[in-house]
Design a protein around this motif. Structure first.
Motif, mmCIF file in Angstrom:
data_model
loop_
_atom_site.group_PDB
_atom_site.id
_atom_site.type_symbol
_atom_site.label_atom_id
_atom_site.label_comp_id
_atom_site.label_asym_id
_atom_site.label_seq_id
_atom_site.Cartn_x
_atom_site.Cartn_y
_atom_site.Cartn_z
ATOM 1 N N PHE A 258 15.229 3.387 20.947
ATOM 2 C CA PHE A 258 15.581 2.112 20.335
ATOM 3 C C PHE A 258 17.034 1.847 20.097
ATOM 4 C CE2 PHE A 258 11.024 2.739 19.149
ATOM 5 C CZ PHE A 258 10.594 1.872 20.174
ATOM 6 N N GLY A 259 17.702 2.409 21.308
ATOM 7 C CA GLY A 259 19.200 1.894 21.518
ATOM 8 C C GLY A 259 20.343 2.630 21.020
ATOM 9 N N ARG A 260 19.999 3.595 20.139
ATOM 10 C CA ARG A 260 20.859 4.526 19.477
ATOM 11 C C ARG A 260 21.766 5.028 20.498
ATOM 12 N NH1 ARG A 260 23.184 3.969 15.271
ATOM 13 N NH2 ARG A 260 21.631 3.401 14.600
ATOM 14 N N LEU A 261 21.414 5.482 21.605
ATOM 15 C CA LEU A 261 22.317 6.065 22.627
ATOM 16 C C LEU A 261 23.018 5.125 23.826
ATOM 17 C CD1 LEU A 261 20.853 9.342 23.365
ATOM 18 C CD2 LEU A 261 22.219 8.845 21.685
ATOM 19 N N GLY A 262 22.754 3.713 23.527
ATOM 20 C CA GLY A 262 23.097 2.893 24.329
ATOM 21 C C GLY A 262 21.988 2.408 25.488
ATOM 22 N N LYS A 263 21.021 3.156 25.539
ATOM 23 C CA LYS A 263 19.926 2.825 26.451
ATOM 24 C C LYS A 263 18.550 2.778 25.249
ATOM 25 C CE LYS A 263 21.884 3.621 30.328
ATOM 26 N NZ LYS A 263 21.848 2.676 31.353
ATOM 27 N N GLY A 264 17.524 2.284 25.981
ATOM 28 C CA GLY A 264 16.348 2.254 25.185
ATOM 29 C C GLY A 264 15.820 3.742 24.811
ATOM 30 N N PHE A 265 15.980 4.521 25.533
ATOM 31 C CA PHE A 265 15.393 5.882 24.804
ATOM 32 C C PHE A 265 16.435 7.077 25.690
ATOM 33 C CE2 PHE A 265 11.871 2.978 24.628
ATOM 34 C CZ PHE A 265 11.342 3.218 23.368
ATOM 35 N N ALA A 266 16.358 8.034 25.109
ATOM 36 C CA ALA A 266 17.206 9.202 25.634
ATOM 37 C C ALA A 266 16.586 9.709 26.832
ATOM 38 C CB ALA A 266 16.913 10.431 24.749
ATOM 39 N N THR A 267 15.444 9.598 27.187
ATOM 40 C CA THR A 267 14.780 9.958 28.552
ATOM 41 C C THR A 267 15.440 9.202 29.439
ATOM 42 O OG1 THR A 267 12.958 9.962 29.789
ATOM 43 C CG2 THR A 267 12.882 8.348 28.179
ATOM 44 N N GLU A 268 15.905 7.844 29.223
ATOM 45 C CA GLU A 268 16.584 7.232 30.489
ATOM 46 C C GLU A 268 18.361 7.577 30.386
ATOM 47 O OE1 GLU A 268 17.913 2.390 31.220
ATOM 48 O OE2 GLU A 268 16.438 3.040 29.393
ATOM 49 N N TYR A 269 18.602 7.752 29.192
ATOM 50 C CA TYR A 269 20.121 8.157 29.015
ATOM 51 C C TYR A 269 20.216 9.391 29.548
ATOM 52 C CZ TYR A 269 24.622 9.226 26.651
ATOM 53 O OH TYR A 269 25.877 9.232 26.511
ATOM 54 N N PHE A 270 19.391 10.461 29.547
ATOM 55 C CA PHE A 270 19.746 11.861 30.233
ATOM 56 C C PHE A 270 18.945 11.789 31.552
ATOM 57 C CE2 PHE A 270 20.214 12.746 25.487
ATOM 58 C CZ PHE A 270 21.471 13.102 25.610
ATOM 59 N N GLY A 271 18.331 11.014 31.982
ATOM 60 C CA GLY A 271 17.743 11.085 33.165
ATOM 61 C C GLY A 271 16.523 12.125 33.346
ATOM 62 N N VAL A 272 15.848 12.470 32.356
ATOM 63 C CA VAL A 272 14.852 13.470 32.148
ATOM 64 C C VAL A 272 13.501 12.968 31.418
ATOM 65 C CG1 VAL A 272 14.106 15.712 31.035
ATOM 66 C CG2 VAL A 272 16.424 15.187 31.627
ATOM 67 N N VAL A 273 12.390 12.860 32.194
ATOM 68 C CA VAL A 273 11.303 12.397 31.767
ATOM 69 C C VAL A 273 10.279 13.625 31.177
ATOM 70 C CG1 VAL A 273 9.273 11.111 32.295
ATOM 71 C CG2 VAL A 273 11.441 10.671 33.715
ATOM 72 N N PRO A 274 9.938 13.459 29.924
ATOM 73 C CA PRO A 274 9.013 14.470 29.259
ATOM 74 C C PRO A 274 7.688 13.967 29.468
ATOM 75 C CG PRO A 274 9.818 12.739 27.722
ATOM 76 C CD PRO A 274 10.401 12.535 29.012
ATOM 77 N N ASP A 275 6.622 14.828 29.041
ATOM 78 C CA ASP A 275 5.304 14.346 29.001
ATOM 79 C C ASP A 275 5.005 13.535 27.804
ATOM 80 O OD1 ASP A 275 4.400 16.044 31.331
ATOM 81 O OD2 ASP A 275 5.367 17.606 30.199
ATOM 82 N N MET A 276 5.384 13.491 26.774
ATOM 83 C CA MET A 276 5.301 12.524 25.656
ATOM 84 C C MET A 276 6.403 12.372 24.881
ATOM 85 S SD MET A 276 1.736 13.960 23.896
ATOM 86 C CE MET A 276 1.825 15.635 24.118
ATOM 87 N N ILE A 277 6.628 11.309 24.521
ATOM 88 C CA ILE A 277 7.824 11.007 23.579
ATOM 89 C C ILE A 277 7.210 10.247 22.115
ATOM 90 C CG2 ILE A 277 9.530 9.270 23.138
ATOM 91 C CD1 ILE A 277 9.825 8.933 26.245
ATOM 92 N N THR A 278 7.690 11.026 21.026
ATOM 93 C CA THR A 278 7.519 10.433 19.749
ATOM 94 C C THR A 278 8.728 9.446 19.207
ATOM 95 O OG1 THR A 278 8.391 12.276 18.721
ATOM 96 C CG2 THR A 278 6.016 12.544 19.236
ATOM 97 N N VAL A 279 8.105 8.648 18.670
ATOM 98 C CA VAL A 279 9.201 7.347 18.109
ATOM 99 C C VAL A 279 8.753 7.009 16.801
ATOM 100 C CG1 VAL A 279 9.897 6.836 20.330
ATOM 101 C CG2 VAL A 279 7.822 5.405 19.107
ATOM 102 N N ALA A 280 9.515 6.251 15.966
ATOM 103 C CA ALA A 280 9.176 5.660 14.717
ATOM 104 C C ALA A 280 10.473 4.835 14.515
ATOM 105 C CB ALA A 280 8.946 6.840 13.669
#
Length: 446
Positions: free
Chosen positions: A265-287
């Motif tokens: 939710f924006g901490r890196l200037g993108k919605g998620f780190a998966t978008e920022y780093f260009g790496v897609v995991p199998d699961m993402i945990t958020v809160a």
């Protein structure tokens, strides 16, 4: 109760003893308490009436700033309309709406969401899902979980087992069996004062191959890492490191979980780190940022194939015997939907990205201040690491924390590392104030 007298939220309580405070030196705090009694936008209000600039977004969670009108109204309206409804064998509209909206923010294949009440619950959910997923596919021998040294994944038994911060583990015994840890990615001698991702350290991901050789990869269910390790003091992944972890996990059929409780939710200037780093995991945990910290909520994003692995057998049978009383709580969902609206309408992720260069320069302006041994940054987060006082670990950073608070700035510290992560609504004057105040405090440090 003897000694108790009701107080309003803007008054100091007359009894501090009953509350066993989390992650706090209780005796020290209760001798000289620091009380917050109000908040708006970028500031808290202390009990003595002073405004305190929030340099940490609460606990990494108030990404849109405090007391935002749309979120406040959504919570008030929802409490009056439907305060609680169960999601066991029945439901209400909001978690379906929220899940559908959340899945538009992540890579397409991460198209299902399971709700919890916190990051700790989200992590334990993801770990259980990983093991259950392999069992559902006929690979019940995959039970081993791999975390990382200096990792933080909440305080459930699963989270502290895969976590790697020793002080969070040592009081609680043997923890879960069958857990191993990757080495952390930080080497000050090779990475100090790096701006953004360090060039050195991608090879540390290859330690996962060593762990696979040691245990046999067919026994490993999942690897969980924070894309940026936050609570341990902002450890930023080396260039290529996360990509290499993804390659190794895919090679051996191991699920990769990103803990994005902080980076989401924006901490890196993108919605998620998966978008920022260009790496897609199998699961993402958020809160945290999912509701702007207003109402506790956590969630797990999971890939379609993981969800579908559970959708077998007779339709009347429960597919996953797991959940929480407050999974998809209506008030939390209302807060989350209003939070997502606020992020989008005010373009806060883009605002965060636009501030990156100014933030980075301000952070590294502290490089030559007394006792500073490293500054590191990524997105709208930074860490200033201090040389510890001889025989008194954490004392120097704690002293800076107290003095900053006295001067109207809230910072966070862990060991002798100061962490900064302001709300995404901050502007350049706020950044100047954050690093100006901290800089003055460091100049006076013993």
């Amino acid at each position: 109760m003897a000694g108790y007298e009701s107080k309003t939220a803007t008054q100091m309580p007359n009894n501090l003893e009953a509350f066993f405070m989390p992650f706090t030196a209780n005796r020290q705090f209760k001798k000289a308490p620091r009380m917050l009694v109000g908040a708006e936008d970028m500031h808290y209000v202390a009990a003595d009436g002073r405004k305190v600039l929030d340099g940490t977004a609460g606990l990494w969670c108030v990404n849109a700033g405090h007391a935002r009108p749309k979120i406040t109204k959504a919570v008030q309206d929802q409490v009056a309309r439907l305060d609680y409804a169960p999601n066991f064998q029945m439901g209400h509209p909001l978690p379906f709406e929220l899940a559908a909206r959340l899945t538009t923010m992540v890579p397409e294949d991460l198209d299902h969401v399971f709700f919890a009440s916190s990051g700790s619950e989200a992590v334990d959910t993801a770990l259980k899902m990983a093991i259950a997923y392999h069992r559902a596919r006929g690979e019940g021998h995959r039970t081993r979980l791999i975390g990382r040294e200096r990792g933080y994944h909440g305080v459930g038994f699963g989270g502290i087992s895969v976590g790697g911060i020793s002080s969070n583990r040592k009081q609680f015994g043997a923890l879960l069996p069958g857990v191993d840890h990757l080495p952390h990615t930080y080497d000050r001698a090779k990475q100090a004062f790096t701006r953004g991702q360090p060039e050195w350290g991608a090879h540390l991901a290859d330690e996962l191959e060593r762990i696979c050789a040691l245990h046999d990869p067919s026994t490993i269910a999942a690897v969980i890492v924070e894309p940026v390790a936050g609570s341990t003091g902002v450890l930023i992944p080396p260039q290529g490191y996360l990509q290499r972890l993804r390659e190794i996990c895919s090679k051996h059929g191991i699920l990769l979980i990103f803990d994005e409780v902080i980076t989401g939710f924006g901490r890196l200037g993108k919605g998620f780190a998966t978008e920022y780093f260009g790496v897609v995991p199998d699961m993402i945990t958020v809160a945290k940022g999912i509701t702007n910290g207003t109402i506790p909520m956590g969630a797990v994003f999971l890939r379609k194939g993981i969800y579908e692995a559970f959708m077998n057998g007779p339709e009347n049978l429960i597919e996953l015997f797991h959940g929480y009383t407050y999974s998809g709580h209506p008030v939390a969902c209302a807060a989350a939907l209003a939070t997502l609206d606020t992020y989008a309408e005010e373009e806060l992720f883009e605002r965060s990205a636009a501030l990156h260069g100014y933030w980075e320069d301000a952070a590294h302006s502290l490089k030559d201040h007394p006792h500073v041994v490293d500054v590191r940054n990524i997105g709208l987060v930074a860490a200033v690491e201090l040389d510890p006082l001889a025989g008194k670990p954490t004392a120097r950073a704690y002293d800076a924390f107290v003095k900053c608070f006295e001067r109207g700035l809230l910072i966070r510290y862990t060991a002798d590392i100061i962490a900064l992560s302001p709300p995404l609504i901050c502007g350049k004057p706020h950044i100047d104030e954050i690093f100006g105040t901290l800089g003055d405090v460091l100049k006076e440090a013993a």
